[in-house]
Design a protein around this motif. Structure first.
Motif, PDB file in Angstrom:
ATOM      1  N   SER A   1       0.838  -1.190   0.000  1.00 50.30           N
ATOM      2  CA  SER A   1       0.000   0.000   0.000  1.00 50.30           C
ATOM      3  C   SER A   1       0.879   1.247   0.000  1.00 50.30           C
ATOM      4  O   SER A   1       2.071   1.178   0.318  1.00 50.30           O
ATOM      5  CB  SER A   1      -0.945   0.000   1.210  1.00 50.30           C
ATOM      6  OG  SER A   1      -0.238  -0.182   2.419  1.00 50.30           O
TER       7      SER A   1
ATOM      8  N   TYR B   1       0.873   5.612   0.927  1.00 49.83           N
ATOM      9  CA  TYR B   1       0.234   6.692   1.667  1.00 49.83           C
ATOM     10  C   TYR B   1       0.861   8.022   1.283  1.00 49.83           C
ATOM     11  O   TYR B   1       2.069   8.103   1.053  1.00 49.83           O
ATOM     12  CB  TYR B   1       0.396   6.476   3.172  1.00 49.83           C
ATOM     13  CG  TYR B   1      -0.218   5.175   3.645  1.00 49.83           C
ATOM     14  CD1 TYR B   1       0.509   3.992   3.606  1.00 49.83           C
ATOM     15  CD2 TYR B   1      -1.537   5.119   4.093  1.00 49.83           C
ATOM     16  CE1 TYR B   1      -0.053   2.794   3.989  1.00 49.83           C
ATOM     17  CE2 TYR B   1      -2.107   3.928   4.490  1.00 49.83           C
ATOM     18  CZ  TYR B   1      -1.363   2.769   4.433  1.00 49.83           C
ATOM     19  OH  TYR B   1      -1.930   1.581   4.811  1.00 49.83           O
TER      20      TYR B   1
ATOM     21  N   GLN C   1       1.350  11.948   2.679  1.00 49.54           N
ATOM     22  CA  GLN C   1       1.277  12.748   3.890  1.00 49.54           C
ATOM     23  C   GLN C   1       1.755  14.174   3.614  1.00 49.54           C
ATOM     24  O   GLN C   1       2.922  14.390   3.315  1.00 49.54           O
ATOM     25  CB  GLN C   1       2.116  12.132   5.021  1.00 49.54           C
ATOM     26  CG  GLN C   1       1.948  12.860   6.349  1.00 49.54           C
ATOM     27  CD  GLN C   1       2.757  12.242   7.475  1.00 49.54           C
ATOM     28  OE1 GLN C   1       3.846  11.735   7.277  1.00 49.54           O
ATOM     29  NE2 GLN C   1       2.211  12.306   8.699  1.00 49.54           N
TER      30      GLN C   1
ATOM     31  N   ALA D   1      -2.289  13.967   8.776  1.00 45.68           N
ATOM     32  CA  ALA D   1      -2.241  12.520   8.896  1.00 45.68           C
ATOM     33  C   ALA D   1      -2.024  11.892   7.517  1.00 45.68           C
ATOM     34  O   ALA D   1      -2.384  12.482   6.492  1.00 45.68           O
ATOM     35  CB  ALA D   1      -3.536  11.999   9.507  1.00 45.68           C
ATOM     36  N   PRO D   2      -1.453  10.714   7.476  1.00 46.21           N
ATOM     37  CA  PRO D   2      -1.317  10.004   6.196  1.00 46.21           C
ATOM     38  C   PRO D   2      -2.682   9.716   5.584  1.00 46.21           C
ATOM     39  O   PRO D   2      -3.686   9.610   6.282  1.00 46.21           O
ATOM     40  CB  PRO D   2      -0.598   8.704   6.582  1.00 46.21           C
ATOM     41  CG  PRO D   2       0.124   9.030   7.846  1.00 46.21           C
ATOM     42  CD  PRO D   2      -0.787   9.983   8.569  1.00 46.21           C
TER      43      PRO D   2
ATOM     44  N   LEU E   1      -4.453   7.064   2.621  1.00 44.66           N
ATOM     45  CA  LEU E   1      -4.272   5.891   1.777  1.00 44.66           C
ATOM     46  C   LEU E   1      -4.512   6.249   0.319  1.00 44.66           C
ATOM     47  O   LEU E   1      -5.565   6.790  -0.027  1.00 44.66           O
ATOM     48  CB  LEU E   1      -5.235   4.778   2.209  1.00 44.66           C
ATOM     49  CG  LEU E   1      -5.199   3.489   1.381  1.00 44.66           C
ATOM     50  CD1 LEU E   1      -3.846   2.800   1.515  1.00 44.66           C
ATOM     51  CD2 LEU E   1      -6.324   2.545   1.819  1.00 44.66           C
TER      52      LEU E   1
ATOM     53  N   TYR F   1      -3.820   0.389  -2.426  1.00 47.17           N
ATOM     54  CA  TYR F   1      -3.739  -0.821  -1.621  1.00 47.17           C
ATOM     55  C   TYR F   1      -3.679  -2.029  -2.544  1.00 47.17           C
ATOM     56  O   TYR F   1      -4.010  -1.935  -3.727  1.00 47.17           O
ATOM     57  CB  TYR F   1      -4.902  -0.919  -0.631  1.00 47.17           C
ATOM     58  CG  TYR F   1      -6.262  -1.100  -1.292  1.00 47.17           C
ATOM     59  CD1 TYR F   1      -7.006   0.004  -1.720  1.00 47.17           C
ATOM     60  CD2 TYR F   1      -6.810  -2.367  -1.466  1.00 47.17           C
ATOM     61  CE1 TYR F   1      -8.243  -0.157  -2.319  1.00 47.17           C
ATOM     62  CE2 TYR F   1      -8.047  -2.538  -2.062  1.00 47.17           C
ATOM     63  CZ  TYR F   1      -8.764  -1.434  -2.481  1.00 47.17           C
ATOM     64  OH  TYR F   1      -9.989  -1.601  -3.068  1.00 47.17           O
TER      65      TYR F   1
ATOM     66  N   TYR G   1       4.786   7.217   1.491  1.00 43.20           N
ATOM     67  CA  TYR G   1       5.281   6.038   2.178  1.00 43.20           C
ATOM     68  C   TYR G   1       4.671   4.788   1.574  1.00 43.20           C
ATOM     69  O   TYR G   1       3.457   4.733   1.342  1.00 43.20           O
ATOM     70  CB  TYR G   1       4.918   6.076   3.667  1.00 43.20           C
ATOM     71  CG  TYR G   1       5.571   7.184   4.443  1.00 43.20           C
ATOM     72  CD1 TYR G   1       4.961   8.415   4.588  1.00 43.20           C
ATOM     73  CD2 TYR G   1       6.820   6.990   5.049  1.00 43.20           C
ATOM     74  CE1 TYR G   1       5.568   9.446   5.297  1.00 43.20           C
ATOM     75  CE2 TYR G   1       7.430   8.015   5.763  1.00 43.20           C
ATOM     76  CZ  TYR G   1       6.801   9.237   5.879  1.00 43.20           C
ATOM     77  OH  TYR G   1       7.410  10.242   6.591  1.00 43.20           O
TER      78      TYR G   1
ATOM     79  N   PHE H   1       6.816  -0.234   7.068  1.00 39.35           N
ATOM     80  CA  PHE H   1       6.763   0.933   6.196  1.00 39.35           C
ATOM     81  C   PHE H   1       8.125   1.203   5.569  1.00 39.35           C
ATOM     82  O   PHE H   1       9.164   0.821   6.115  1.00 39.35           O
ATOM     83  CB  PHE H   1       6.348   2.175   6.987  1.00 39.35           C
ATOM     84  CG  PHE H   1       4.900   2.197   7.386  1.00 39.35           C
ATOM     85  CD1 PHE H   1       4.511   1.744   8.646  1.00 39.35           C
ATOM     86  CD2 PHE H   1       3.921   2.677   6.528  1.00 39.35           C
ATOM     87  CE1 PHE H   1       3.175   1.764   9.031  1.00 39.35           C
ATOM     88  CE2 PHE H   1       2.594   2.707   6.896  1.00 39.35           C
ATOM     89  CZ  PHE H   1       2.219   2.238   8.150  1.00 39.35           C
TER      90      PHE H   1
ATOM     91  N   GLY I   1      10.924   4.150   4.316  1.00 41.36           N
ATOM     92  CA  GLY I   1      11.443   5.324   5.000  1.00 41.36           C
ATOM     93  C   GLY I   1      10.822   6.639   4.553  1.00 41.36           C
ATOM     94  O   GLY I   1      11.008   7.667   5.205  1.00 41.36           O
TER      95      GLY I   1
END
Lengths: 120, 108
Positions: free
Chosen positions: B36, B38, B40, B45-46, B48, B51, B89, B99, B101
């Protein structure tokens, strides 16, 4: 609206205890896993653990096992992350996030984050 | 379980396409279709974006796409826009989550 609302920022001293919360609404809280993710200042995301509020089944990342406790109270649709003795290295933003069902490998809804600052 | 490897930064001009890589091992990225991605934005907040390697949640622009080859997954953003500037991410699920980096995308 499906959402996770987290408790507010905390400032604590080393050695103190802390419990932060994550309240779900707009969906069946007991049917979805809730995970916790740490983000240290200026750093990336780290998965800490996850709980299924329906039966409180809990899994921890090896990195966080024994360092924190994850729990949930399904009667009030709230998950918790707690520490018994904080360290300065616990200073970070903490996010709760819902594990999807269709997207079972991912976190589809995130809380706004709770900033925890640990300083003497 | 080590973090997945992402480039620290990528950049592109508006309208261009960019690709962010995410390298793992045969035990995570390569072994399962559970990757998945994300997005940010600073102070947020992250969110989605992708996926199951290549599926987009409802509401995510079709400018975002995901793929995988061997132990490396990729996120491609086409028709780059200023609002795409953010950290990205990747994550892999194998009974636990790991996750990458993170990659800082700069829109020039």
């Amino acid at each position: 609206e499906v959402q996770l609302v987290q408790s507010g920022a905390e400032v604590k001293k080393p050695g103190e205890s802390l419990k932060i919360s994550c309240k779900g609404s707009g969906y069946s809280f007991t049917s979805y896993w809730i995970g916790w993710v740490r983000q240290m200042p200026g750093k990336g995301l780290e998965w800490m653990g996850i709980i299924y509020p329906g039966d409180s089944d809990t899994r921890y990342s090896p990195s966080f096992q024994g360092q924190v406790t994850i729990s949930a109270d399904k009667s009030i649709s709230t998950a918790y992350l707690q520490w018994s003795s904080l360290k300065a290295s616990d200073t970070a933003m903490y996010y709760c996030a819902r594990r999807g069902i269709a997207a079972a490998d991912a976190f589809d809804i995130w809380g706004q984050g709770t900033m925890v600052t640990v300083s003497s | 379980q080590s973090a997945l490897t992402q480039p620290a930064s990528v950049s592109g001009s508006p309208g261009q396409s960019i690709t962010i890589s995410c390298t793992g091992t045969s035990s995570d990225v390569g072994g399962y279709n559970y990757v998945s991605w994300y997005q940010q934005h600073p102070g947020k907040a992250p969110k989605l974006m992708i996926y199951d390697v290549s599926n987009r949640p409802s509401g995510v622009s079709n400018r975002f796409s995901g793929s995988k080859s061997g132990n490396t997954a990729s996120l491609t953003i086409s028709g780059l826009q200023a609002e795409d500037e953010a950290d990205y991410y990747c994550s892999s699920y194998t009974s636990r989550w790991v996750f990458g980096g993170g990659t800082k995308l700069t829109v020039l």
